[in-house]
Design a protein around this motif. Structure first.
Motif, PDB file in Angstrom:
ATOM      1  N   HIS A 181       0.847  -1.195   0.000  1.00 43.37           N
ATOM      2  CA  HIS A 181       0.000   0.000   0.000  1.00 43.37           C
ATOM      3  C   HIS A 181       0.878   1.239   0.000  1.00 43.37           C
ATOM      4  O   HIS A 181       2.069   1.165   0.319  1.00 43.37           O
ATOM      5  CB  HIS A 181      -0.915   0.020   1.225  1.00 43.37           C
ATOM      6  CG  HIS A 181      -0.163   0.094   2.517  1.00 43.37           C
ATOM      7  ND1 HIS A 181       0.391  -1.022   3.117  1.00 43.37           N
ATOM      8  CD2 HIS A 181       0.185   1.142   3.299  1.00 43.37           C
ATOM      9  CE1 HIS A 181       1.006  -0.656   4.233  1.00 43.37           C
ATOM     10  NE2 HIS A 181       0.911   0.658   4.356  1.00 43.37           N
ATOM     11  N   ARG A 190      -3.386   5.013   0.156  1.00 43.23           N
ATOM     12  CA  ARG A 190      -4.607   4.615   0.876  1.00 43.23           C
ATOM     13  C   ARG A 190      -5.847   5.400   0.461  1.00 43.23           C
ATOM     14  O   ARG A 190      -6.852   5.386   1.163  1.00 43.23           O
ATOM     15  CB  ARG A 190      -4.443   4.753   2.401  1.00 43.23           C
ATOM     16  CG  ARG A 190      -3.402   3.832   2.973  1.00 43.23           C
ATOM     17  CD  ARG A 190      -3.510   3.895   4.478  1.00 43.23           C
ATOM     18  NE  ARG A 190      -2.479   3.137   5.127  1.00 43.23           N
ATOM     19  CZ  ARG A 190      -2.647   2.538   6.288  1.00 43.23           C
ATOM     20  NH1 ARG A 190      -3.791   2.603   6.905  1.00 43.23           N
ATOM     21  NH2 ARG A 190      -1.655   1.874   6.842  1.00 43.23           N
ATOM     22  N   MET A 229      -5.522   6.097  -5.293  1.00 42.36           N
ATOM     23  CA  MET A 229      -4.898   6.768  -6.433  1.00 42.36           C
ATOM     24  C   MET A 229      -3.659   6.061  -6.973  1.00 42.36           C
ATOM     25  O   MET A 229      -3.411   6.063  -8.166  1.00 42.36           O
ATOM     26  CB  MET A 229      -4.528   8.204  -6.057  1.00 42.36           C
ATOM     27  CG  MET A 229      -5.734   9.104  -5.917  1.00 42.36           C
ATOM     28  SD  MET A 229      -5.254  10.796  -5.683  1.00 42.36           S
ATOM     29  CE  MET A 229      -4.930  11.302  -7.345  1.00 42.36           C
ATOM     30  N   CYS A 230      -2.852   5.455  -6.076  1.00 38.77           N
ATOM     31  CA  CYS A 230      -1.526   5.004  -6.519  1.00 38.77           C
ATOM     32  C   CYS A 230      -1.518   3.586  -7.102  1.00 38.77           C
ATOM     33  O   CYS A 230      -0.567   3.196  -7.767  1.00 38.77           O
ATOM     34  CB  CYS A 230      -0.533   5.097  -5.369  1.00 38.77           C
ATOM     35  SG  CYS A 230      -0.776   3.832  -4.111  1.00 38.77           S
ATOM     36  N   ARG A 231      -2.525   2.805  -6.815  1.00 39.30           N
ATOM     37  CA  ARG A 231      -2.660   1.423  -7.312  1.00 39.30           C
ATOM     38  C   ARG A 231      -1.671   0.433  -6.709  1.00 39.30           C
ATOM     39  O   ARG A 231      -1.558  -0.699  -7.160  1.00 39.30           O
ATOM     40  CB  ARG A 231      -2.555   1.363  -8.840  1.00 39.30           C
ATOM     41  CG  ARG A 231      -3.808   1.838  -9.505  1.00 39.30           C
ATOM     42  CD  ARG A 231      -3.663   1.868 -10.977  1.00 39.30           C
ATOM     43  NE  ARG A 231      -3.090   3.127 -11.408  1.00 39.30           N
ATOM     44  CZ  ARG A 231      -2.961   3.513 -12.661  1.00 39.30           C
ATOM     45  NH1 ARG A 231      -3.353   2.726 -13.621  1.00 39.30           N
ATOM     46  NH2 ARG A 231      -2.442   4.679 -12.971  1.00 39.30           N
ATOM     47  N   CYS A 248      -7.408  -0.812  -0.864  1.00 38.04           N
ATOM     48  CA  CYS A 248      -7.536   0.287   0.097  1.00 38.04           C
ATOM     49  C   CYS A 248      -8.922   0.918   0.044  1.00 38.04           C
ATOM     50  O   CYS A 248      -9.277   1.708   0.912  1.00 38.04           O
ATOM     51  CB  CYS A 248      -6.458   1.344  -0.112  1.00 38.04           C
ATOM     52  SG  CYS A 248      -6.704   2.382  -1.562  1.00 38.04           S
TER      53      CYS A 248
HETATM   54  S1  FES Z   1      -2.894   2.330  -1.527  1.00 39.57           S
HETATM   55 FE1  FES Z   1      -2.865   3.713  -3.201  1.00 39.57          FE
HETATM   56  S2  FES Z   1      -4.530   3.023  -4.429  1.00 39.57           S
HETATM   57 FE2  FES Z   1      -4.655   1.811  -2.668  1.00 39.57          FE
END
Ligand code: FES
Ligand SMILES: Cc1cc2nc3c(=O)[nH]c(=O)nc-3n(C[C@H](O)[C@H](O)[C@H](O)COP(=O)(O)OP(=O)(O)OC[C@H]3O[C@@H](n4cnc5c(N)ncnc54)[C@H](O)[C@@H]3O)c2cc1C
Length: 342
Positions: free
Chosen positions: A35, A38, A41-43, A77
């Motif tokens: 992660h 959270r 956005m970052c995938r 997340c």
């Molecule tokens: S931790 Fe970034 S999209 Fe889920």
């Protein structure tokens, strides 16, 4: 109603109550699920549903499209199970001893190499031997319960460290950084939670590494490079550091001084002015990577800094240069504005 989630291939399982996401419940149960932001956005937390159904949460299609959902992808997340569910997720090994803790610290030094970047050293209590992986971050705790994330810029030591270095860019109007650039001084007390995040070099691979940083995204990349050099890592590393102007490369002499046969450093300016007297590379930093590595299919990439750079690199590297998506690791420096927008 709570449902059971099983992670594959580990077969770790845990209950997810309605008030928690799959990621939160998994972390609370002690499993090292990848992660970063959270907020969907970052995938980094992406998994694949093998059986069961989930509520995907309020996720922007740029982060999880309908095509992604059809392929079974889910952002842990944000997602909540709607029945007992099995999800494939690459859990992380080797960070068992690094459970985050809340630790007080005292500001030891504040340098301002440029007007809008502060390099802050904080000292931990004498009995703290803080252990982390190069690339991880901490959350500074603010008075009203808010938290702000900062990457650790110094490299770890096997026995732990008692000082942390942080590189903080001023965000005008920002709760914490306005304080850093106005009132923060040596001997001030702070507290933080850490170590956090799963941005660190995967050592189970022998692929050459491309590191790409923008602005203060150099902080964790510096820690990773220093740790790699200390360990005598054999994998070639090409480090690209992009900033607007020469002044923004606030520690240029440091990576320039690194003498290591496996490490190549390429600074890149996107907006050099005549005063920069810049004769080096220009343009967007991720484009410089693509010029030098038109084929990224055999490479592992670590990207850190402005969310726009991280997203452009993620998309272009895989769509135009053949980087396998799972070989892209990133920490995007999302601010509260971007999290609220997400
Ligand atoms: S931790 Fe970034 S999209 Fe889920
Ligand atoms: C994993 C991670 C690591 C990071 N590491 C670093 C690092 O090493 N160095 C670094 O410089 N930064 C880093 N960041 C960014 C950092 O955490 C802060 O977001 C940044 O420093 C700004 O903090 P601030 O309190 O000053 O600003 P904030 O209070 O977060 O405000 C930022 C901007 O958003 C606006 N804003 C605030 N709240 C809202 C809202 N609810 N809606 C809309 N707009 C709002 C503010 O007016 C301001 O313009 C990292 C972020 C992440 C997620």
């Amino acid at each position: 109603m709570a449902f059971k989630v099983e992670l594959q291939p580990s077969r770790h399982s845990f209950e997810v109550s309605p008030d928690k996401t799959i990621l939160q419940a998994g972390l609370d149960a002690g499993f090292h699920m990848p992660h970063s932001c959270r907020v969907g956005m970052c995938r980094t937390c992406r998994g694949t549903i093998k059986s069961g159904r989930v509520d995907y949460g309020d996720v922007h299609p740029a982060s999880l499209s309908d095509i992604d959902k059809a392929k079974g992808y889910v952002l842990c997340c944000q997602a909540r199970p709607l029945e007992n569910t099995v999800i494939e997720v690459k859990e992380l090994d080797g960070i068992d001893v690094l459970r985050p803790r809340v630790i007080p610290c005292r500001v030891e030094k504040v340098d301002k190499p440029t007007p809008d970047v502060a390099v802050i050293s904080v000292r931990l209590p004498m009995n703290e031997n803080f252990r982390f992986l190069a690339g991880q971050h901490i959350d500074v705790q603010l008075r009203d319960g808010k938290r702000r994330s900062y990457s650790i810029a110094n490299s770890p030591k096997p026995e732990g460290v008692t000082t942390l270095e942080l590189h903080v860019r001023h965000t005008p109007g920002g709760t914490f950084t306005d304080q850093v650039f106005s009132t923060l001084k040596v001997r001030d007390l702070l507290s933080f939670e850490g170590p956090l995040g799963t941005f660190y070099v995967r050592e189970d691979s022998d692929k050459p590494i491309v590191m790409v940083a923008s602005g203060t995204g150099f902080a964790p990349i510096k820690a990773m490079c220093e740790a790699a050099m200390q360990k005598g890592m054999k994998r070639p590393i090409a480090l690209y550091w992009g900033c607007w102007t020469r002044r923004d490369l606030y520690m240029l002499s440091l990576p320039e001084s690194w003498q290591h046969p496996n490490l190549k450093f390429i600074p890149v300016l996107s907006n050099p002015t005549p005063e920069c007297a810049w004769t080096g590379r220009t343009g967007f930093v991720h484009r410089a990577v693509m010029e030098d590595f038109p084929n990224l299919s055999g490479v592992q990439v670590y990207a850190c800094g402005a969310p726009a750079m991280v997203e452009a690199a993620r998309a272009d590297f895989s769509e135009k240069c053949g980087l396998p998506p799972e070989q892209f690791y990133a920490d995007a420096f999302l601010t509260e504005a971007e999290k609220a927008a997400a």
